[in-house]
Design a protein around this motif. Structure first.
Motif, PDB file in Angstrom:
ATOM      1  N   LEU B  95      19.963  17.151  45.778  1.00  0.00           N
ATOM      2  CA  LEU B  95      19.744  19.011  45.840  1.00  0.00           C
ATOM      3  C   LEU B  95      17.922  19.383  45.654  1.00  0.00           C
ATOM      4  N   PRO B  96      17.793  19.487  47.194  1.00  0.00           N
ATOM      5  CA  PRO B  96      16.853  19.530  48.348  1.00  0.00           C
ATOM      6  C   PRO B  96      15.500  20.812  47.723  1.00  0.00           C
ATOM      7  N   PHE B  97      15.078  20.963  48.176  1.00  0.00           N
ATOM      8  CA  PHE B  97      13.424  21.981  48.120  1.00  0.00           C
ATOM      9  C   PHE B  97      13.229  22.871  49.609  1.00  0.00           C
ATOM     10  N   GLY B  98      14.501  23.800  49.626  1.00  0.00           N
ATOM     11  CA  GLY B  98      14.525  24.134  51.207  1.00  0.00           C
ATOM     12  C   GLY B  98      16.208  24.550  51.693  1.00  0.00           C
ATOM     13  N   THR B  99      15.970  25.663  52.763  1.00  0.00           N
ATOM     14  CA  THR B  99      17.580  25.712  53.027  1.00  0.00           C
ATOM     15  C   THR B  99      18.620  24.601  53.413  1.00  0.00           C
ATOM     16  N   SER B 392      37.015  29.830  43.885  1.00  0.00           N
ATOM     17  CA  SER B 392      37.905  30.551  44.689  1.00  0.00           C
ATOM     18  C   SER B 392      37.583  31.307  46.188  1.00  0.00           C
ATOM     19  N   ARG B 393      36.220  31.374  46.355  1.00  0.00           N
ATOM     20  CA  ARG B 393      36.154  31.932  47.935  1.00  0.00           C
ATOM     21  C   ARG B 393      34.723  31.727  48.346  1.00  0.00           C
ATOM     22  N   GLY B 394      33.987  30.211  47.233  1.00  0.00           N
ATOM     23  CA  GLY B 394      32.918  29.489  47.927  1.00  0.00           C
ATOM     24  C   GLY B 394      31.669  31.149  47.771  1.00  0.00           C
ATOM     25  N   ARG B 395      31.595  32.070  46.423  1.00  0.00           N
ATOM     26  CA  ARG B 395      30.621  33.011  46.582  1.00  0.00           C
ATOM     27  C   ARG B 395      30.135  32.118  45.327  1.00  0.00           C
ATOM     28  N   VAL B 396      28.747  32.541  44.834  1.00  0.00           N
ATOM     29  CA  VAL B 396      27.947  32.729  43.660  1.00  0.00           C
ATOM     30  C   VAL B 396      27.163  34.181  43.579  1.00  0.00           C
ATOM     31  N   PRO B 397      27.956  34.823  42.084  1.00  0.00           N
ATOM     32  CA  PRO B 397      27.680  36.071  41.747  1.00  0.00           C
ATOM     33  C   PRO B 397      26.370  35.923  41.424  1.00  0.00           C
ATOM     34  N   LEU B 398      24.761  36.225  41.598  1.00  0.00           N
ATOM     35  CA  LEU B 398      23.872  36.330  40.776  1.00  0.00           C
ATOM     36  C   LEU B 398      23.601  37.647  39.829  1.00  0.00           C
ATOM     37  N   TYR B 399      22.692  37.448  38.712  1.00  0.00           N
ATOM     38  CA  TYR B 399      22.358  38.129  38.320  1.00  0.00           C
ATOM     39  C   TYR B 399      20.620  38.038  38.244  1.00  0.00           C
ATOM     40  N   ASP B 400      20.203  39.326  37.262  1.00  0.00           N
ATOM     41  CA  ASP B 400      19.189  39.330  37.468  1.00  0.00           C
ATOM     42  C   ASP B 400      17.942  38.172  36.590  1.00  0.00           C
ATOM     43  N   GLU B 401      16.910  37.947  36.487  1.00  0.00           N
ATOM     44  CA  GLU B 401      16.452  36.687  36.129  1.00  0.00           C
ATOM     45  C   GLU B 401      17.144  35.692  36.254  1.00  0.00           C
ATOM     46  N   LEU B 403      16.038  31.878  37.829  1.00  0.00           N
ATOM     47  CA  LEU B 403      15.535  31.347  38.442  1.00  0.00           C
ATOM     48  C   LEU B 403      15.759  30.054  39.655  1.00  0.00           C
ATOM     49  N   PHE B 404      17.299  30.061  39.572  1.00  0.00           N
ATOM     50  CA  PHE B 404      17.729  29.216  40.685  1.00  0.00           C
ATOM     51  C   PHE B 404      18.767  30.146  42.023  1.00  0.00           C
ATOM     52  N   GLU B 405      17.861  30.269  43.337  1.00  0.00           N
ATOM     53  CA  GLU B 405      18.958  31.679  43.854  1.00  0.00           C
ATOM     54  C   GLU B 405      20.151  30.551  44.249  1.00  0.00           C
ATOM     55  N   ALA B 406      20.912  31.374  44.964  1.00  0.00           N
ATOM     56  CA  ALA B 406      22.778  30.580  45.677  1.00  0.00           C
ATOM     57  C   ALA B 406      22.487  29.703  45.885  1.00  0.00           C
ATOM     58  N   GLU B 407      21.596  29.157  47.291  1.00  0.00           N
ATOM     59  CA  GLU B 407      22.164  28.016  47.528  1.00  0.00           C
ATOM     60  C   GLU B 407      21.520  26.651  46.388  1.00  0.00           C
ATOM     61  N   ASP B 408      20.630  26.973  46.099  1.00  0.00           N
ATOM     62  CA  ASP B 408      20.478  25.423  44.827  1.00  0.00           C
ATOM     63  C   ASP B 408      22.054  25.615  44.540  1.00  0.00           C
ATOM     64  N   TRP B 409      22.590  26.687  43.437  1.00  0.00           N
ATOM     65  CA  TRP B 409      23.951  26.919  43.032  1.00  0.00           C
ATOM     66  C   TRP B 409      25.054  25.678  43.781  1.00  0.00           C
ATOM     67  N   ILE B 410      24.813  26.314  45.297  1.00  0.00           N
ATOM     68  CA  ILE B 410      25.688  25.793  46.009  1.00  0.00           C
ATOM     69  C   ILE B 410      25.386  24.869  46.001  1.00  0.00           C
ATOM     70  N   ALA B 411      23.991  23.599  46.842  1.00  0.00           N
ATOM     71  CA  ALA B 411      23.507  22.840  46.897  1.00  0.00           C
ATOM     72  C   ALA B 411      24.529  21.283  45.242  1.00  0.00           C
ATOM     73  N   VAL B 412      24.558  22.388  43.914  1.00  0.00           N
ATOM     74  CA  VAL B 412      24.840  21.657  43.094  1.00  0.00           C
ATOM     75  C   VAL B 412      26.375  21.713  43.120  1.00  0.00           C
ATOM     76  N   LEU B 413      27.269  22.696  43.357  1.00  0.00           N
ATOM     77  CA  LEU B 413      28.508  22.534  43.291  1.00  0.00           C
ATOM     78  C   LEU B 413      29.328  21.737  43.976  1.00  0.00           C
TER      79      LEU B 413
END
Lengths: 378, 467
Positions: B95-99, B392-401, B403-413
Motif C-alpha cells: 500500500l504505497p504513499f502516492g499515486t 461490480s465495476r471497480g468504483r469506490v464511493p466515498l462518504y464525508d470524512e 481518511l483514505f481516498e479512493a486510490e488507497d481503497w483500490i490498492a487494498v482491494l
C-alpha cells in the motif's frame, strides 16, 4: 482562523462583500476571465440558442434527430425496461438505454415507469412562474438579479440582445394576474414577447435511473432557478451517468449508486434554496411569514444552528455549493453568528484586512467593462 | 470562553495536543498532567509509531524540525506499508504513499488495468507506483514540488520512536508537565502531591485507560475486528531500516513491524480465542467512544478511538481531531460545538473502521478459522456498499470524512485480489494498444526515476541520521 471569522470579530472592517473580487467587479459592471486567479465565472445566455448550438454540434458528430410525438411506450414484460417508443407516425424507436429529457412531465420515467415524485413544496412553496423578455436598457450587468417580491421573486438576466425576466411565485399566496402586473411594472425595457406562464411542483423524482431509463433535466426533478442550478444538475447527471455507464449486463448497483448521488445533490441544493426563503426579516406578507416559521429539513436545521451560534459552515464531499456560497447567503440574509471563533482578532489583523480590501477594490477597478470583455458596444 | 485547558496524559497524544494548542491559542493557559505507566496514548501498539504523509506537513506547520525529530526518535522515512499473508498465506502486496499509474482520457488507471487484464495482460498495480518500486529497492529521497515531475507522485510518512517523538513534541510546545495524575473529580484533577488543578476544558490523552472519559459509552467493533490482545516488542537490528512498515498476517492475527534506526518496534496482534495467552499480552477493545466529547471532557487518541494500526493512521486521526477541536472551541456555554465535533469524529472513525475491516473481510486465508469467520461475517452497510460497487465495476464511493481516498481503497482491494466483474465502458473506447503503451510509458518513467534515486541509507546518512 477562517477569514469570515476574522471579519465577524473585527470592527469597522466594512462589508463582507468588500473582500470579494467577483462582487466588487459585478457591482462596477466589470469582467475579466480569472486566468488562474481565485474566482470563477459562469454564463448568462439564451437557452433556446444554446440548445440550437448543441443540436448543431451533436448532429455534426453523427447524432440523428428524429422528430415526432411519442404516443406509446413499449415495456419489456419481464424486466420492465423500455424497449421502444412509438411515434405518432407509427414508427417505433428501439434503444438499449433511454435518457428521459422530456421535461417536467417525465414521459418515460413517470408516465411509463411511474418512478414517483417527492414533493418539497412545504419548504419551497413557489409553484408558478411567468417569464417575459424585454428590450435592454443601460449597461450589460455581469450578474443575475433576483429581487424578492411580496410572494416570490423576480429574476433579471441581461443578454446581449435582450433581457430575460420572470416572476416566480406561490399560487397559494398570489393570483396569476397580480403576479403578471408586478412583473410588468418592473420590466426594465419594452416587452418583446407575450408572457409565458409556467407551473411546477418543486421536488425530485424518487428514482432518477430506473431500469434502462435515466431522467435528466426537469424530468428528474424541479428546483426553482434562484441559484441557476438546472443546467448544473444536468451536467452532474451526465457526468455521473458516464461514470456509471451501463456495460450491457445491467447491474442494478449502477442505478442505485447514481440515484444515491443524485439524491444528495438535489437535497443539498434544496437546503441551500430554502435558506434564502427562511432567513429573512420580512413582515410584509403572509408568504414570508410562512417561510420564516416553517419547519426546516433536519439537514438544514443543523447547518443553520451551527452557523447561527458559531459561524461555522458545514462541509461535505458531494454538493454543489461550497463554503463561500453558504457564507454569501448566510451573511447576505443577515444571519449573524452569536459567537465568532474565539481565536479571531489580535495584533495586525486589522491592517491585513485593510490591505486585502484595498487590493480587492484595485483589482476590480483594473478590470475592463463587461461590454469590452464581450467585445460588444457599450 | 475557554481560558484554561487541561491535558491528562504525557505521551505522544498529550504532547501533540499541547503543541497544537499552545500554537493555536496563545492566550489560553495549557496544563499538562502526566500519567504513570507506558505511553499508550495512541494505543498499546509497540514502541514505534508510523505516520501517513500528512504528518510531515503537520510538523512543519507546528515548527518542528523534521531532521531534529528523526535524530531524537531514531527515525526513518516510510513510502508505505507491505502486507503479507493477507490475500493468502503466501501472497503479499504493498500500500504505497502516492499515486498508482495515471488516468488516460479521463478514465482511472485501475479501470485501464482491468481492461488490460481482460485482454490477457497480467499486471500488478504496485508496479505502477513510484513509492512502491522505490520502497522495494530500498531507495528514498524527499519528493519534488514540481507537479510535472514524476517525483511529485508520492509522499512520505515517518517511522518514529514513541518516546523520542513525545519528547520532541514536548520540547516544541515550550511547556513542562504540571505534575502526575492521581484522581479526577468535580472537574478538577488532583495531582500526586495533592495539588488540585481546575480547567474549563479537559483533554483525555491517557490512552485506553481513559482516566477522565472512561465512564462514557463505548461502541465495540469486535464483531468485525477480531484481535483483542497485543504484545509490544523491540528487536535491535543493525543496518539501514527499510523505507516501509510491515503488516504480516498469521493464523491468529498479525504482526506489526515499524523499522527504526537500530531496531524494529513491533506489536503482535491476535485474537484470544485463537491463540493461547502470550507472555506480556495486553487486552484491548477495538471501537470508539460513542461521544468523544462529553461535558467538558474531550477524549483524544486511543481514549476516543482504539483501532489496530494496519496503516499509520493513528497520528492522522489525532491530527484531524486536534484541528477539529481548535476550530470548534466553545465560544459560549451550551453551544453546538460538542455535538458537531462528535458528529464529525464519529463519522471519520466509522469510515476508518470500514477501511480496517476491509483487510479482514477480503482476506484469502482459507482454512484458518479466524480468517474464515472474518470473510463470512456481514460488514457494516457503508462498507457493504463500497464492496458491492467495487466488485461490480471497480468504483469506490466515498462518504464525508473519509481518511483514505479512493486510490488507497483500490490498492487494498486489488492487493487482496478482489477483481471487479466489469470495467468502465469508457475504458473500452481506448484502443488496447494505446493502453499498453500508456502503461509501459509510466512504468519506464518510474523505473528511470527510481534508478536515479539514492538509497534510503544514503539519504539518512547525508542528513546525518545514521553514521
Amino acid at each position: 482562523v477562517p477569514f469570515h471569522q476574522q471579519w465577524l470579530a473585527a470592527e469597522g472592517a466594512g462589508a463582507f462583500e468588500d473582500y470579494s473580487l467577483p462582487i466588487r467587479a459585478a457591482r462596477r459592471g466589470r469582467f475579466h476571465r480569472p486566468d488562474g486567479a481565485p474566482y470563477n465565472y459562469a454564463y448568462q445566455f439564451d437557452a433556446g440558442l444554446y440548445a440550437k448550438y448543441l443540436r448543431g454540434y451533436s448532429e455534426a458528430r453523427g447524432v440523428e434527430r428524429r422528430e415526432g410525438k411519442v404516443v406509446d411506450v413499449a415495456l419489456d414484460g419481464e424486466s420492465g425496461f423500455v424497449r421502444s417508443v412509438m411515434l405518432e407516425s407509427g414508427e417505433a424507436i428501439e434503444a438499449d438505454l433511454f435518457l428521459d429529457c422530456s421535461g417536467f412531465r417525465g414521459l418515460l420515467i413517470e408516465q411509463a415507469l411511474h418512478a414517483g415524485y417527492e414533493e418539497w413544496t412545504h419548504w419551497l412553496p413557489c409553484d408558478r412562474a411567468i417569464a417575459i423578455p424585454c428590450a435592454n436598457s443601460g449597461l450589460l450587468a455581469p450578474y443575475t438579479r433576483a429581487a424578492a417580491q411580496e410572494s416570490g421573486w423576480i429574476w433579471r438576466i441581461p443578454l446581449q440582445h435582450r433581457t430575460g425576466n420572470g416572476h416566480v411565485y406561490s399560487s397559494g399566496f398570489l393570483g396569476d394576474e397580480a403576479a403578471l402586473e408586478t412583473l410588468l411594472a418592473q420590466l426594465p425595457g419594452a416587452p418583446l414577447a407575450e408572457p409565458n406562464r409556467l407551473r411546477f411542483v418543486t421536488g425530485k423524482r424518487r428514482t432518477q435511473w430506473l431500469g434502462n431509463t435515466v431522467a435528466i433535466g426537469l424530468a428528474s426533478g424541479f428546483l426553482e432557478p434562484l441559484e441557476s442550478t438546472s443546467i448544473h444538475l444536468i451536467q452532474v447527471a451526465i457526468g455521473r451517468l458516464l461514470d456509471l455507464f451501463p456495460t450491457g449486463e445491467w447491474d442494478p448497483l449502477d442505478a442505485q449508486e447514481f440515484n444515491r448521488l443524485m439524491a444528495l445533490d438535489y437535497e443539498r441544493v434544496r437546503d441551500f434554496l430554502i435558506l434564502h426563503y427562511h432567513c429573512q426579516q420580512r413582515d410584509d406578507s403572509a408568504f414570508w411569514r410562512h417561510c420564516r416559521e416553517m419547519a426546516l429539513p433536519a439537514s438544514l436545521e443543523a447547518k443553520l444552528a451551527l452557523f447561527r451560534e458559531r459561524g461555522m459552515v458545514t462541509q461535505y464531499r458531494e454538493g454543489t455549493f461550497l463554503e463561500p456560497s453558504w457564507l454569501a447567503v448566510y451573511l447576505g440574509q443577515h444571519v449573524i453568528p452569536r459567537h465568532p471563533d474565539p481565536r479571531a482578532g489580535g495584533e495586525g489583523v486589522a491592517a491585513v484586512m485593510a490591505a486585502m480590501r484595498a487590493e480587492t477594490a484595485a483589482l476590480a477597478e483594473a478590470m475592463p467593462p463587461h461590454e469590452a470583455a464581450l467585445g460588444v458596444p457599450a | 470562553m475557554i481560558g484554561r485547558i487541561g491535558i491528562v496524559g504525557g505521551g505522544v497524544a498529550g504532547w501533540m495536543a499541547a503543541l497544537a494548542l499552545v500554537r493555536a491559542l496563545p492566550g489560553t493557559r495549557i496544563d499538562l498532567i502526566e500519567t504513570e505507566g507506558p505511553d499508550w496514548s495512541l494505543g498499546p501498539f509497540g514502541p514505534a509509531e508510523a505516520s501517513l504523509p500528512d504528518f510531515p506537513h503537520w510538523l512543519a506547520d507546528h515548527g518542528v524540525d523534521e531532521n531534529a525529530l528523526l535524530r531524537a526518535a531514531r527515525g526513518s522515512f516510510a513510502l508505505g506499508t507491505a502486507f503479507s499473508g493477507w490475500a493468502g498465506p503466501e501472497a503479499d502486496w504493498f500500500l504505497p504513499f502516492g499515486t498508482i499509474g495515471a488516468p488516460l482520457a479521463g478514465t482511472g488507471f485501475h479501470q485501464l488495468a482491468a481492461r488490460l487484464r481482460a485482454g490477457g495482460h497480467a499486471l500488478r498495480l504496485a508496479d505502477f507506483s513510484l513509492a512502491a518500486i522505490a520502497a522495494a529497492s530500498g531507495r528514498f529521497a524527499r519528493p519534488s514540488d514540481d507537479p510535472r515531475s514524476i517525483l511529485s507522485s508520492y509522499g512520505y510518512g515517518l517511522h518514529l520512536d514513541r518516546a523520542g517523538l513525545a519528547a520532541t513534541l514536548r520540547a516544541a510546545s515550550g511547556i513542562g508537565p504540571a505534575g502526575t495524575f492521581r484522581a479526577f473529580a468535580d472537574d478538577q484533577v488532583t495531582l500526586h502531591d495533592g495539588t488540585r488543578i481546575a480547567a474549563d476544558l479537559w483533554l483525555d490523552c491517557s490512552g485506553p485507560a481513559a482516566l477522565l472519559a472512561g465512564g462514557g459509552d463505548w461502541e465495540s467493533w469486535a464483531e468485525w475486528l477480531p484481535c483483542d490482545r497485543v504484545v509490544e516488542s523491540w528487536n535491535p537490528a543493525e543496518g539501514v531500516p527499510p523505507p516501509y512498515g510491515h503488516a504480516g498476517a498469521f493464523e491468529a492475527g498479525w504482526q506489526r513491524t515499524v523499522p527504526l534506526v537500530g531496531g524494529q518496534g513491533g506489536a503482535l496482534f491476535y485474537a484470544s480465542g485463537h491463540l493461547p495467552a502470550q507472555p506480556g499480552a495486553v487486552s484491548f477493545a477495538q471501537g470508539r467512544r460513542t461521544q468523544a466529547w462529553r461535558g467538558n471532557v474531550v477524549a483524544l487518541g486511543a481514549a476516543a478511538t482504539l483501532v489496530e494500526p494496519l496503516h499509520g493512521w493513528n497520528l492522522a486521526l489525532l491530527q484531524n481531531a486536534l484541528a477539529r477541536l481548535i476550530g470548534l472551541l466553545p465560544a459560549a456555554p451550551g453551544g453546538p460545538e460538542p455535538a458537531e465535533y462528535n458528529r464529525l469524529t464519529a463519522e471519520e472513525a466509522d469510515r476508518l473502521r470500514d477501511f480496517a475491516i476491509l483487510h479482514y473481510k477480503t482476506n484469502g486465508r482459507t482454512g484458518d478459522p479466524l480468517w474464515d469467520a472474518a470473510r463470512t461475517t456481514p460488514v457494516p452497510e457503508t462498507l457493504r456498499h463500497k464492496l458491492d460497487l467495487y466488485e461490480s465495476r471497480g468504483r469506490v464511493p466515498l462518504y464525508d470524512e473519509e481518511l483514505f481516498e479512493a486510490e488507497d481503497w483500490i490498492a487494498v482491494l486489488d492487493g487482496q485480489g478482489v477483481r471487479p466483474r466489469r470495467h468502465d465502458a469508457l475504458a473500452d473506447a481506448i484502443p488496447e494498444e494505446a493502453l499498453a503503451q500508456h502503461a509501459s510509458h509510466i512504468r519506464a518513467l518510474i523505473l528511470d526515476a527510481v534508478r536515479a534515486m539514492p538509497h534510503h541509507g544514503a539519504t539518512l546518512r547525508s542528513e546525518g541520521l545514521i553514521a
